[in-house]
Write a protein that holds these residues in place. Structure first.
Motif, short mmCIF file in Angstrom:
data_model
loop_
_atom_site.label_atom_id
_atom_site.label_comp_id
_atom_site.label_asym_id
_atom_site.label_seq_id
_atom_site.Cartn_x
_atom_site.Cartn_y
_atom_site.Cartn_z
N ILE A 102 33.32 50.33 41.29
CA ILE A 102 32.99 48.96 40.90
C ILE A 102 31.63 48.62 41.49
N LEU A 103 30.63 48.48 40.63
CA LEU A 103 29.27 48.20 41.09
C LEU A 103 29.06 46.72 41.38
N ASN A 104 29.73 45.89 40.59
CA ASN A 104 29.57 44.45 40.74
C ASN A 104 30.81 43.80 40.15
N SER A 105 31.35 42.82 40.83
CA SER A 105 32.52 42.11 40.31
C SER A 105 32.44 40.67 40.77
N ARG A 106 32.70 39.76 39.84
CA ARG A 106 32.67 38.34 40.22
C ARG A 106 33.67 37.54 39.41
N CYS A 107 34.21 36.56 40.05
CA CYS A 107 35.13 35.63 39.41
C CYS A 107 34.30 34.60 38.65
N LEU A 108 34.53 34.49 37.35
CA LEU A 108 33.81 33.51 36.54
C LEU A 108 34.54 32.18 36.47
N TYR A 109 35.88 32.26 36.51
CA TYR A 109 36.68 31.03 36.41
C TYR A 109 38.08 31.31 36.92
N GLU A 110 38.65 30.32 37.60
CA GLU A 110 40.03 30.44 38.04
C GLU A 110 40.66 29.06 38.14
N ASN A 111 41.90 28.97 37.66
CA ASN A 111 42.71 27.79 37.89
C ASN A 111 44.15 28.26 38.09
N SER A 112 45.10 27.36 38.02
CA SER A 112 46.49 27.75 38.29
C SER A 112 47.10 28.58 37.16
N ASP A 113 46.43 28.63 36.00
CA ASP A 113 46.97 29.36 34.85
C ASP A 113 46.28 30.69 34.56
N ILE A 114 44.96 30.78 34.81
CA ILE A 114 44.22 32.00 34.46
C ILE A 114 43.18 32.36 35.52
N LEU A 115 42.76 33.61 35.46
CA LEU A 115 41.67 34.14 36.29
C LEU A 115 40.79 34.95 35.36
N VAL A 116 39.48 34.66 35.34
CA VAL A 116 38.53 35.38 34.49
C VAL A 116 37.54 36.10 35.40
N VAL A 117 37.45 37.43 35.22
CA VAL A 117 36.61 38.25 36.09
C VAL A 117 35.67 39.11 35.24
N HIS A 118 34.42 39.23 35.67
CA HIS A 118 33.45 40.12 35.02
C HIS A 118 33.05 41.18 36.03
N SER A 119 33.06 42.45 35.59
CA SER A 119 32.73 43.56 36.49
C SER A 119 31.88 44.59 35.78
#
Length: 85
Positions: free
Chosen positions: A13-30
């Motif tokens: 994994i060269l780069n990973s970041r959380c783009l959005y998170e709430n109690s229902d979903i988590l969006v990650v770009h890597s």
């Protein structure tokens, strides 16, 4: 990161970041490097239930072709930034 490793094996994994998170979903770009000069940009959306991740959907874009074109001088780094955005 454990979930990502379970899904993608020994990829680095060269780069990973959380783009959005709430109690229902988590969006990650890597960005992943697979060790054979293959790199992919991966977007993952995880659905949460009772505070735990229970469903995942992913999409990947092969970056190796773009990077090779940049290195060969066919696409400038500025053009690449415009294309990928």
């Amino acid at each position: 990161e454990e979930i990502v490793r379970a899904m993608w094996g020994n990829a680095e994994i060269l780069n990973s970041r959380c783009l959005y998170e709430n109690s229902d979903i988590l969006v990650v770009h890597s960005i992943f490097n697979f060790g054979d000069d293959t790199k992919e940009a991966v977007m993952a959306v995880y659905e949460k239930k009772d505070g735990l991740l229970f469903k995942a959907e992913t999409g990947a874009t092969l970056l190796t072709d773009w990077l090779n074109e940049i290195q060969a001088g066919y696409i400038s780094k500025t053009q690449f930034r415009l294309i990928k955005n």
